[in-house]
Motif scaffolding. Structure first.
Motif, PDB file in Angstrom:
ATOM      1  N   PHE A 160       0.828  -1.207   0.000  1.00  0.00           N
ATOM      2  CA  PHE A 160       0.000   0.000   0.000  1.00  0.00           C
ATOM      3  C   PHE A 160       0.860   1.253   0.000  1.00  0.00           C
ATOM      4  CE2 PHE A 160      -4.632  -0.856   1.380  1.00  0.00           C
ATOM      5  CZ  PHE A 160      -4.715  -1.915   0.499  1.00  0.00           C
ATOM      6  N   TYR A 161       2.113   1.143  -0.456  1.00  0.00           N
ATOM      7  CA  TYR A 161       3.024   2.286  -0.424  1.00  0.00           C
ATOM      8  C   TYR A 161       2.475   3.492  -1.184  1.00  0.00           C
ATOM      9  CZ  TYR A 161       7.042   5.241  -0.917  1.00  0.00           C
ATOM     10  OH  TYR A 161       7.870   6.333  -0.887  1.00  0.00           O
ATOM     11  N   ASP A 162       1.882   3.254  -2.353  1.00  0.00           N
ATOM     12  CA  ASP A 162       1.426   4.370  -3.176  1.00  0.00           C
ATOM     13  C   ASP A 162      -0.090   4.587  -3.110  1.00  0.00           C
ATOM     14  OD1 ASP A 162       1.030   1.998  -4.472  1.00  0.00           O
ATOM     15  OD2 ASP A 162       2.044   2.565  -6.326  1.00  0.00           O
ATOM     16  N   LEU A 163      -0.701   4.241  -1.989  1.00  0.00           N
ATOM     17  CA  LEU A 163      -2.116   4.565  -1.807  1.00  0.00           C
ATOM     18  C   LEU A 163      -2.348   6.069  -1.904  1.00  0.00           C
ATOM     19  CD1 LEU A 163      -5.012   3.661  -1.169  1.00  0.00           C
ATOM     20  CD2 LEU A 163      -4.445   3.802   1.282  1.00  0.00           C
ATOM     21  N   ASP A 164      -1.329   6.866  -1.563  1.00  0.00           N
ATOM     22  CA  ASP A 164      -1.479   8.326  -1.643  1.00  0.00           C
ATOM     23  C   ASP A 164      -1.652   8.822  -3.079  1.00  0.00           C
ATOM     24  OD1 ASP A 164       2.027   9.362  -1.359  1.00  0.00           O
ATOM     25  OD2 ASP A 164       1.112   7.663  -2.334  1.00  0.00           O
ATOM     26  N   LYS A 165      -1.353   7.985  -4.077  1.00  0.00           N
ATOM     27  CA  LYS A 165      -1.538   8.387  -5.478  1.00  0.00           C
ATOM     28  C   LYS A 165      -2.988   8.229  -5.941  1.00  0.00           C
ATOM     29  CE  LYS A 165       3.191   7.262  -6.887  1.00  0.00           C
ATOM     30  NZ  LYS A 165       4.033   6.413  -7.775  1.00  0.00           N
ATOM     31  N   VAL A 166      -3.787   7.538  -5.167  1.00  0.00           N
ATOM     32  CA  VAL A 166      -5.188   7.316  -5.526  1.00  0.00           C
ATOM     33  C   VAL A 166      -6.002   8.546  -5.128  1.00  0.00           C
ATOM     34  CG1 VAL A 166      -7.182   5.822  -5.204  1.00  0.00           C
ATOM     35  CG2 VAL A 166      -4.873   4.850  -5.164  1.00  0.00           C
ATOM     36  N   GLY A 167      -6.825   9.056  -6.047  1.00  0.00           N
ATOM     37  CA  GLY A 167      -7.596  10.261  -5.776  1.00  0.00           C
ATOM     38  C   GLY A 167      -9.025  10.152  -6.267  1.00  0.00           C
ATOM     39  N   ASN A 168      -9.802  11.190  -6.026  1.00  0.00           N
ATOM     40  CA  ASN A 168     -11.204  11.220  -6.414  1.00  0.00           C
ATOM     41  C   ASN A 168     -11.378  10.907  -7.901  1.00  0.00           C
ATOM     42  OD1 ASN A 168     -11.756  11.923  -3.806  1.00  0.00           O
ATOM     43  ND2 ASN A 168     -12.425  14.005  -4.249  1.00  0.00           N
ATOM     44  N   GLY A 169     -12.338  10.046  -8.188  1.00  0.00           N
ATOM     45  CA  GLY A 169     -12.618   9.647  -9.565  1.00  0.00           C
ATOM     46  C   GLY A 169     -11.870   8.411 -10.023  1.00  0.00           C
ATOM     47  N   ASP A 170     -10.825   8.014  -9.302  1.00  0.00           N
ATOM     48  CA  ASP A 170     -10.074   6.816  -9.674  1.00  0.00           C
ATOM     49  C   ASP A 170     -10.909   5.569  -9.398  1.00  0.00           C
ATOM     50  OD1 ASP A 170      -7.874   8.204 -10.529  1.00  0.00           O
ATOM     51  OD2 ASP A 170      -6.823   8.086  -8.606  1.00  0.00           O
ATOM     52  N   LYS A 171     -10.633   4.512 -10.155  1.00  0.00           N
ATOM     53  CA  LYS A 171     -11.375   3.262 -10.030  1.00  0.00           C
ATOM     54  C   LYS A 171     -10.628   2.259  -9.145  1.00  0.00           C
ATOM     55  CE  LYS A 171     -14.818   4.304 -12.808  1.00  0.00           C
ATOM     56  NZ  LYS A 171     -14.451   5.694 -13.140  1.00  0.00           N
ATOM     57  N   VAL A 172     -11.418   1.472  -8.430  1.00  0.00           N
ATOM     58  CA  VAL A 172     -10.919   0.361  -7.622  1.00  0.00           C
ATOM     59  C   VAL A 172     -11.803  -0.835  -7.954  1.00  0.00           C
ATOM     60  CG1 VAL A 172     -10.537  -0.526  -5.290  1.00  0.00           C
ATOM     61  CG2 VAL A 172     -10.173   1.909  -5.777  1.00  0.00           C
ATOM     62  N   TYR A 173     -11.191  -2.007  -8.140  1.00  0.00           N
ATOM     63  CA  TYR A 173     -11.945  -3.187  -8.544  1.00  0.00           C
ATOM     64  C   TYR A 173     -11.820  -4.297  -7.510  1.00  0.00           C
ATOM     65  CZ  TYR A 173     -11.679  -0.717 -12.982  1.00  0.00           C
ATOM     66  OH  TYR A 173     -11.767   0.242 -13.953  1.00  0.00           O
ATOM     67  N   VAL A 174     -12.955  -4.903  -7.202  1.00  0.00           N
ATOM     68  CA  VAL A 174     -13.004  -6.033  -6.280  1.00  0.00           C
ATOM     69  C   VAL A 174     -13.664  -7.197  -6.995  1.00  0.00           C
ATOM     70  CG1 VAL A 174     -13.954  -6.907  -4.109  1.00  0.00           C
ATOM     71  CG2 VAL A 174     -13.143  -4.543  -4.247  1.00  0.00           C
ATOM     72  N   GLU A 175     -13.104  -8.386  -6.831  1.00  0.00           N
ATOM     73  CA  GLU A 175     -13.693  -9.585  -7.420  1.00  0.00           C
ATOM     74  C   GLU A 175     -13.970 -10.595  -6.317  1.00  0.00           C
ATOM     75  OE1 GLU A 175     -12.429 -13.071 -10.575  1.00  0.00           O
ATOM     76  OE2 GLU A 175     -11.867 -10.998 -11.033  1.00  0.00           O
ATOM     77  N   ASP A 176     -15.149 -11.228  -6.370  1.00  0.00           N
ATOM     78  CA  ASP A 176     -15.445 -12.254  -5.369  1.00  0.00           C
ATOM     79  C   ASP A 176     -15.121 -13.636  -5.929  1.00  0.00           C
ATOM     80  OD1 ASP A 176     -17.640 -13.192  -6.895  1.00  0.00           O
ATOM     81  OD2 ASP A 176     -19.081 -11.945  -5.805  1.00  0.00           O
ATOM     82  N   SER A 177     -15.267 -14.668  -5.107  1.00  0.00           N
ATOM     83  CA  SER A 177     -14.864 -16.019  -5.500  1.00  0.00           C
ATOM     84  C   SER A 177     -15.789 -16.625  -6.557  1.00  0.00           C
ATOM     85  CB  SER A 177     -14.824 -16.925  -4.270  1.00  0.00           C
ATOM     86  OG  SER A 177     -16.110 -16.994  -3.663  1.00  0.00           O
ATOM     87  N   ASP A 178     -16.953 -16.000  -6.797  1.00  0.00           N
ATOM     88  CA  ASP A 178     -17.858 -16.453  -7.840  1.00  0.00           C
ATOM     89  C   ASP A 178     -17.585 -15.772  -9.180  1.00  0.00           C
ATOM     90  OD1 ASP A 178     -19.045 -18.097  -5.997  1.00  0.00           O
ATOM     91  OD2 ASP A 178     -20.799 -16.823  -5.665  1.00  0.00           O
ATOM     92  N   GLY A 179     -16.527 -14.954  -9.246  1.00  0.00           N
ATOM     93  CA  GLY A 179     -16.134 -14.313 -10.487  1.00  0.00           C
ATOM     94  C   GLY A 179     -16.838 -13.011 -10.797  1.00  0.00           C
ATOM     95  N   ARG A 180     -17.623 -12.492  -9.864  1.00  0.00           N
ATOM     96  CA  ARG A 180     -18.286 -11.208 -10.085  1.00  0.00           C
ATOM     97  C   ARG A 180     -17.302 -10.080  -9.803  1.00  0.00           C
ATOM     98  NH1 ARG A 180     -23.394 -13.156  -6.485  1.00  0.00           N
ATOM     99  NH2 ARG A 180     -21.647 -13.250  -5.020  1.00  0.00           N
ATOM    100  N   ARG A 181     -17.303  -9.084 -10.691  1.00  0.00           N
ATOM    101  CA  ARG A 181     -16.373  -7.960 -10.560  1.00  0.00           C
ATOM    102  C   ARG A 181     -17.140  -6.684 -10.231  1.00  0.00           C
ATOM    103  NH1 ARG A 181     -12.182  -5.170 -14.873  1.00  0.00           N
ATOM    104  NH2 ARG A 181     -10.475  -4.885 -13.410  1.00  0.00           N
TER     105      ARG A 181
END
Length: 235
Positions: A160-181
């Motif tokens: 998580f060193y560069d978490l400070d580079k993430v800003g408003n409007g940026d995307k983050v993606y999470v995937e569950d074990s059933d393959g849903r994104r």
């Protein structure tokens, strides 16, 4: 990201005195462990995320950093897995996280564990806190925390060193074990005290994701990035 460690060999000698002072300050602020900070919150200068980004960078996992509690032990919302779900819950609750603005977070496995579980935090890029939400719920706060510096040779190394580079409007993606994104969009970034548990709260009617790590150079505060669910693929 790991290549940057090569440049520290010379820098660490130059900055040794300054880092020692910072480390001492961090130890004094957090030596009490969870929920404690010496001197009280009112005596500490509040920092904006932009100010935190300008802090001197120490990419060496100091003894003081190892002693800091990375995240609250657990969340506050409860694992109401069969209440208020938008989708059928995944059978395996392990998640995967991708943050395009972060060099080390690409489809990383995120298990669930307490913020005091140092072995789990060391061996993974990050963890989801118990009693926080899941992406398939209608209303939730999925709280994910990871080390800023981490331990060389492990999945936590600079995760998580560069978490400070993430800003408003940026995307983050999470995937569950059933393959849903699940696609999240960042709407808030701030610095808080380790004792500020308001970051664990849900937002009424929304499904949000919270990413958390420590500030540099002394690890005394927490960098928080919040994102809201915008879309689901594979449902």
């Amino acid at each position: 990201m790991r290549v940057k460690r090569l440049f520290l060999i010379f820098a660490v000698f130059v900055a040794a005195a300054a880092l020692s002072a910072c480390g001492a300050a961090g130890s004094a602020d957090n030596s009490g462990g969870a929920g404690q900070a010496s001197g009280g919150q009112g005596s500490q200068r509040q920092e904006t995320p932009e100010q935190a980004e300008k802090q001197p960078e120490d990419k060496k996992m100091t003894e003081e950093a190892k002693d800091q509690q990375v995240a609250p032990e657990v969340g506050t919302g409860g694992d109401a897995e069969n209440e208020g779900n938008k989708l059928e819950p995944a059978k395996d609750k392990t998640l995967r996280l991708t943050v395009p603005k972060m060099a080390e977070i690409k489809n990383d496995e995120i298990p669930t564990g307490k913020g005091t579980n140092e072995a789990l935090l060391r061996d993974n890029a990050a963890i989801r806190l118990p009693y926080t939400g899941f992406p398939w719920q209608e209303e939730a706060n999925i709280y994910i925390a990871g080390h800023r510096i981490g331990f060389p040779g492990t999945n936590s190394d600079l995760a998580f060193y560069d978490l400070d580079k993430v800003g408003n409007g940026d995307k983050v993606y999470v995937e569950d074990s059933d393959g849903r994104r699940y696609t999240y969009e960042v709407f808030e970034k701030k610095i808080v005290e380790p004792t500020d548990l308001s970051v664990l709260k849900r937002v009424e009617g929304k499904n949000i994701l919270t990413l958390q790590t420590c500030t540099l150079p002394d690890y005394t505060k927490r960098l928080i990035v919040k994102a809201e669910l915008k879309g689901i693929e594979g449902a």
